[in-house]
Write a protein that holds these residues in place. Structure first.
Motif, PDB file in Angstrom:
ATOM      1  N   ALA A 269       0.825  -1.207   0.000  1.00 16.21           N
ATOM      2  CA  ALA A 269       0.000   0.000   0.000  1.00 16.21           C
ATOM      3  C   ALA A 269       0.859   1.257   0.000  1.00 16.21           C
ATOM      4  CB  ALA A 269      -0.935  -0.004   1.213  1.00 16.21           C
ATOM      5  N   ARG A 270       1.998   1.222   0.689  1.00 16.41           N
ATOM      6  CA  ARG A 270       2.862   2.406   0.715  1.00 16.41           C
ATOM      7  C   ARG A 270       3.438   2.726  -0.664  1.00 16.41           C
ATOM      8  NH1 ARG A 270       4.829  -0.068   5.578  1.00 16.41           N
ATOM      9  NH2 ARG A 270       3.941   0.953   7.418  1.00 16.41           N
ATOM     10  N   GLY A 271       3.491   1.751  -1.519  1.00 21.39           N
ATOM     11  CA  GLY A 271       3.982   1.994  -2.867  1.00 21.39           C
ATOM     12  C   GLY A 271       2.931   2.496  -3.821  1.00 21.39           C
ATOM     13  N   GLN A 311       5.589  -2.944  -7.712  1.00 18.52           N
ATOM     14  CA  GLN A 311       4.270  -3.213  -7.141  1.00 18.52           C
ATOM     15  C   GLN A 311       3.759  -4.589  -7.554  1.00 18.52           C
ATOM     16  OE1 GLN A 311       1.668  -0.928  -5.271  1.00 18.52           O
ATOM     17  NE2 GLN A 311       3.754  -0.970  -4.503  1.00 18.52           N
ATOM     18  N   LYS A 312       3.989  -4.951  -8.797  1.00 19.23           N
ATOM     19  CA  LYS A 312       3.558  -6.275  -9.260  1.00 19.23           C
ATOM     20  C   LYS A 312       4.297  -7.377  -8.508  1.00 19.23           C
ATOM     21  CE  LYS A 312       2.377  -4.691 -13.937  1.00 19.23           C
ATOM     22  NZ  LYS A 312       2.739  -4.741 -15.375  1.00 19.23           N
ATOM     23  N   ALA A 313       5.589  -7.173  -8.272  1.00 20.73           N
ATOM     24  CA  ALA A 313       6.356  -8.169  -7.529  1.00 20.73           C
ATOM     25  C   ALA A 313       5.865  -8.270  -6.087  1.00 20.73           C
ATOM     26  CB  ALA A 313       7.844  -7.803  -7.564  1.00 20.73           C
ATOM     27  N   LEU A 315       2.848  -7.587  -5.024  1.00 16.38           N
ATOM     28  CA  LEU A 315       1.544  -8.237  -5.039  1.00 16.38           C
ATOM     29  C   LEU A 315       1.683  -9.739  -5.251  1.00 16.38           C
ATOM     30  CD1 LEU A 315      -1.506  -7.869  -4.914  1.00 16.38           C
ATOM     31  CD2 LEU A 315      -1.512  -7.487  -7.388  1.00 16.38           C
ATOM     32  N   ALA A 316       2.639 -10.164  -6.079  1.00 18.84           N
ATOM     33  CA  ALA A 316       2.866 -11.593  -6.291  1.00 18.84           C
ATOM     34  C   ALA A 316       3.314 -12.274  -5.003  1.00 18.84           C
ATOM     35  CB  ALA A 316       3.896 -11.803  -7.402  1.00 18.84           C
ATOM     36  N   ARG A 317       4.201 -11.610  -4.252  1.00 12.98           N
ATOM     37  CA  ARG A 317       4.632 -12.179  -2.973  1.00 12.98           C
ATOM     38  C   ARG A 317       3.466 -12.295  -2.002  1.00 12.98           C
ATOM     39  NH1 ARG A 317       9.043  -8.668  -3.864  1.00 12.98           N
ATOM     40  NH2 ARG A 317       8.156  -7.142  -2.432  1.00 12.98           N
ATOM     41  N   LEU A 318       2.629 -11.269  -1.965  1.00 15.39           N
ATOM     42  CA  LEU A 318       1.478 -11.299  -1.066  1.00 15.39           C
ATOM     43  C   LEU A 318       0.497 -12.392  -1.466  1.00 15.39           C
ATOM     44  CD1 LEU A 318      -0.201 -10.098   1.223  1.00 15.39           C
ATOM     45  CD2 LEU A 318      -1.117  -8.441  -0.414  1.00 15.39           C
ATOM     46  N   GLU A 319       0.260 -12.543  -2.762  1.00 15.90           N
ATOM     47  CA  GLU A 319      -0.661 -13.581  -3.231  1.00 15.90           C
ATOM     48  C   GLU A 319      -0.137 -14.975  -2.893  1.00 15.90           C
ATOM     49  OE1 GLU A 319      -1.053 -12.655  -7.338  1.00 15.90           O
ATOM     50  OE2 GLU A 319      -2.765 -11.325  -7.048  1.00 15.90           O
TER      51      GLU A 319
END
Length: 500
Positions: A269-271, A311-313, A315-319
């Motif tokens: 979110a900070r990004g 951001q995509k990276a 989000l991938a880690r979070l998923e």
């Protein structure tokens, strides 16, 4: 002072009159503005009646704004208003039925996992109680985006103002921050309030929203969820109770996991930064008396730019992390509810529901730019099933004991390698050391270490490289680092080196 001269009021310019109104707004006197003073704003082509309504509305937002100009109290009021619209509570019959389901689910779950029971009893709660319990986490997740919107709105409006109004704009800078922050808080309140009508349980969204060690089901939404499944209500209650208890037990057992999930969400979110171009275009035609256009822009996600590669990276880690958690919960729930004739049908409905998400969850994605759906849940569940079949529940659950033992994305991709390591460990075999192990062993022995860059490179090539993002992985200490990180040890790391 100008106010001491009876003739000075006639000599004030419209701009000075407007500045007086701003000062009254900051002083909390927006409700007592003199109508005659408002009427003199006609020199600025401002409708006095409109300005009276706007300033009263802004005063209400300003008075509720917290640190950073975000009116989180407004978000809470908005969410509770939506959640409590039907005025329904939890009936005695509903509470009794779910208490019985929780009791039996706890017994079944203890047969399927070695993770211990909760210290506090599970609850049947209303939608409003769910809002009260979860809003602090929502605020933490949304604050970076809210602050970004407030800052960008302030900058954009300042740049759009003419030079002769810059002094006035700077004086009202905090007020303009409050406009964007309050509108965002209002939208967040609407999203959380709407979400309270969709979630069935505390862990339904996938992240740890409820306080630590608490499990809960919302009876109002539980009835809606099962309406079209054609499944006996008692079976549905047992399945929902088992899944909720499994989720709550996991986060209570692995106390580091809650912080790990929240930190990854907030890092993402900070990004997130507001599209200043879109906001400047909106600010150029923004009418304070008609905030609907800004509200629609927030709802649609038009102010959030396309995700960057970083951001995509993230989000991938979070998923991957959410999928690892959800996959474990699914496998444990499946084993615990094997006695239920309709368990497979309910499980498939839950998977589809988590994959698609409801309207409020999609609205959260447009508002914060974050999707909380574990896209790899099926693959993660297959990994946990393979581990369970190979080494049993105890060795499987031991992977949650420390952060550096938790399976990563590479283990989801190749469960066979993870299973082989765990089976070798169960037989008492030590896996062959890799370059990282050799380098660390030399360091501990006091020998000259190889090139530091080579050590770092070899560390990034391991199957647990994706785990290195979590700072807590370093808390296991140097002794633990010297061992391989492929599975749990019987004796474990020294007590004072264990992560909290």
């Amino acid at each position: 002072m100008a106010g001491d001269d009876p003739n000075s009021g006639d000599e004030q310019s419209p701009e000075e009159e407007f500045q007086d109104l701003i000062r009254q707004l900051f002083g909390g006197g927006a409700g007592d503005i003199d109508p005659e003073q408002l009427s003199r704003l006609s020199g600025m082509n401002i409708d006095p009646a409109m300005m009276q309504a706007v300033m009263q509305q802004l005063q209400g937002a300003f008075s509720g704004a917290g640190e950073g100009g975000i009116a989180w109290d407004m978000a809470k009021r908005q969410a509770l208003h939506i959640a409590n619209q039907d005025g329904l509570g939890v009936t005695t019959g509903q509470r009794t039925d779910l208490d019985q389901a929780f009791a039996l689910a706890a017994l079944w779950l203890s047969e399927a996992t070695t993770i211990s029971e909760l210290a506090s009893p599970p609850q049947s709660i209303t939608r409003g109680a769910w809002v009260e319990a979860t809003l602090p986490v929502w605020q933490e997740l949304a604050e970076p985006v809210a602050t970004s919107i407030a800052d960008a709105l302030t900058t954009a409006l300042s740049e759009q103002a003419p030079d002769d109004m810059q002094g006035l704009v700077q004086g009202a800078g905090r007020l303009m921050r409050t406009v964007g922050g309050s509108l965002f808080a209002s939208q967040l309140g609407q999203v959380v309030g709407s979400l309270s009508k969709e979630v069935v349980s505390g862990g339904d969204v996938g992240i740890p929203l409820m306080p630590d060690g608490q499990a809960a089901i919302l009876p109002q939404n539980f009835a809606d969820f099962g309406r079209d499944l054609e499944v006996p209500e008692d079976q549905l209650a047992l399945y929902a109770a088992t899944r909720e208890l499994a989720h709550a037990r996991l986060f209570r057992h692995a106390r580091w996991l809650r912080l790990h999930v929240i930190s990854q969400v907030t890092d993402f979110a900070r990004g997130v930064h507001v599209d200043t171009g879109a906001l400047e275009e909106l600010a150029s035609r923004f009418d304070p008396s008609e905030p609907e256009e800004l509200r629609r822009a927030l709802e649609s996600g038009a102010l959030l730019p396309e995700r960057s590669e970083a951001q995509k990276a993230a989000l991938a880690r979070l998923e991957n992390l959410l999928a690892t958690i959800e996959g474990w919960v699914e496998v444990v729930t499946e084993d615990a509810t094997s006695r239920l004739p309709s368990a497979q049908r309910i499980a498939e409905a839950v998977r589809r529901r988590r994959a698609v998400g409801g309207p409020a969850e999609r609205a959260l994605g447009t508002l914060v730019g974050l999707e909380l759906r574990p896209r790899r849940m099926r693959e993660a569940a297959a990994m946990w099933r393979a581990v369970t079949d190979a080494v049993g529940p105890a060795a499987r659950d031991a992977l949650w004991d420390y952060p550096d033992l938790m399976p990563g994305a590479s283990d989801i991709d190749d469960p066979a390698a993870l299973v082989a390591r765990l089976e070798a460990r169960a037989r008492g075999e030590e896996p062959a050391p890799d370059e990282m192990d050799d380098a660390l062993a030399k360091l501990l022995a006091g020998e000259d270490a190889p090139n530091a860059d080579a050590v770092e490179d070899s560390a990034g090539e391991g199957s647990s490289g994706d785990r290195a993002d979590d700072a807590t992985t370093h808390e296991a200490g140097t002794d633990e680092a010297a061992k391989d990180d492929d599975g749990p040890h019987d004796d474990g790391p020294p007590e004072d080196h264990r992560p909290v």
